[in-house]
Design a protein around this motif. Sequence first.
Motif, short mmCIF file in Angstrom:
data_model
loop_
_atom_site.label_atom_id
_atom_site.label_comp_id
_atom_site.label_asym_id
_atom_site.label_seq_id
_atom_site.Cartn_x
_atom_site.Cartn_y
_atom_site.Cartn_z
N ASP A 38 -8.66 4.44 -7.43
CA ASP A 38 -8.71 5.54 -8.38
C ASP A 38 -8.19 5.12 -9.75
N TRP A 49 -5.10 0.11 -7.04
CA TRP A 49 -5.66 1.30 -6.43
C TRP A 49 -7.05 1.57 -7.02
N MET A 81 -8.49 0.18 2.80
CA MET A 81 -7.93 1.51 2.87
C MET A 81 -6.49 1.42 3.36
N SER A 82 -5.62 2.11 2.67
CA SER A 82 -4.20 2.12 3.03
C SER A 82 -3.99 2.87 4.34
N SER A 117 3.54 3.55 -4.57
CA SER A 117 2.68 4.41 -5.38
C SER A 117 2.47 3.85 -6.78
N SER A 126 0.82 -1.20 0.00
CA SER A 126 0.00 0.00 0.00
C SER A 126 0.86 1.26 0.00
N ASN A 176 0.71 6.67 1.42
CA ASN A 176 -0.63 6.75 0.82
C ASN A 176 -1.72 6.64 1.89
N TYR A 188 -5.04 6.68 3.83
CA TYR A 188 -6.46 6.67 3.52
C TYR A 188 -6.78 6.46 2.03
N ARG A 189 -5.81 6.06 1.27
CA ARG A 189 -6.05 5.78 -0.16
C ARG A 189 -6.65 4.38 -0.28
N ARG A 190 -7.74 4.27 -1.02
CA ARG A 190 -8.45 2.99 -1.14
C ARG A 190 -7.82 2.13 -2.23
N TYR A 191 -7.86 0.82 -2.02
CA TYR A 191 -7.32 -0.12 -3.00
C TYR A 191 -8.12 -1.42 -2.98
#
Length: 118
Positions: free
Chosen positions: A70, A68, A37-38, A8, A5, A43, A45-48
Motif C-alpha cells: 500500500d 508494504w 502476505m504478512s 508497522s 512484517s 499486520n 494479511y497485509r501485502r508487502y
Amino acid sequence: MSNESGNSSGTSVSRVRGRVVGVPKRCWCGELVVSLMSKSAANPYRRYYRCAFAVERKLSNDNHTYKWVDEALVDEIEALTCRISRLEHTILAESVEEKKKKLAELEMKLEVEVFARV
C-alpha cells in the motif's frame, strides 16, 4: 517469513542503499522483489514486497528491500501525479507559444494588407 512484517513502519528504506520510491522491481543486491502476505498478528494479511534472496534465506532485520504494497502504491501515485503536473505545464507552455506564433503571423498578414491598401 521475515519478522519485519509486524513492524508497522516497514518502509521502503533499504538502510544501505537508500529509499526505494514506488513499487520496487529489484533489490540493491540485484535480486528480483517478490510480493508476499504478512502472517503477523500486528499486520495480518497485509501485502508487502521483499527481496527474493532474503525470503529464500529467511533473513530478517537485514538491508534487503522490504516495503508494504500500500505504501509503494501511494508513492507510485504521488510520482505519477508530479509527472502529470509537469506534462500539463509543458503542454500549456507549448500551447501558449503556438498561440503567440499564430497571433504574430496574423499581425503580419494584417500589416501587409493595411500597407497594400494604403
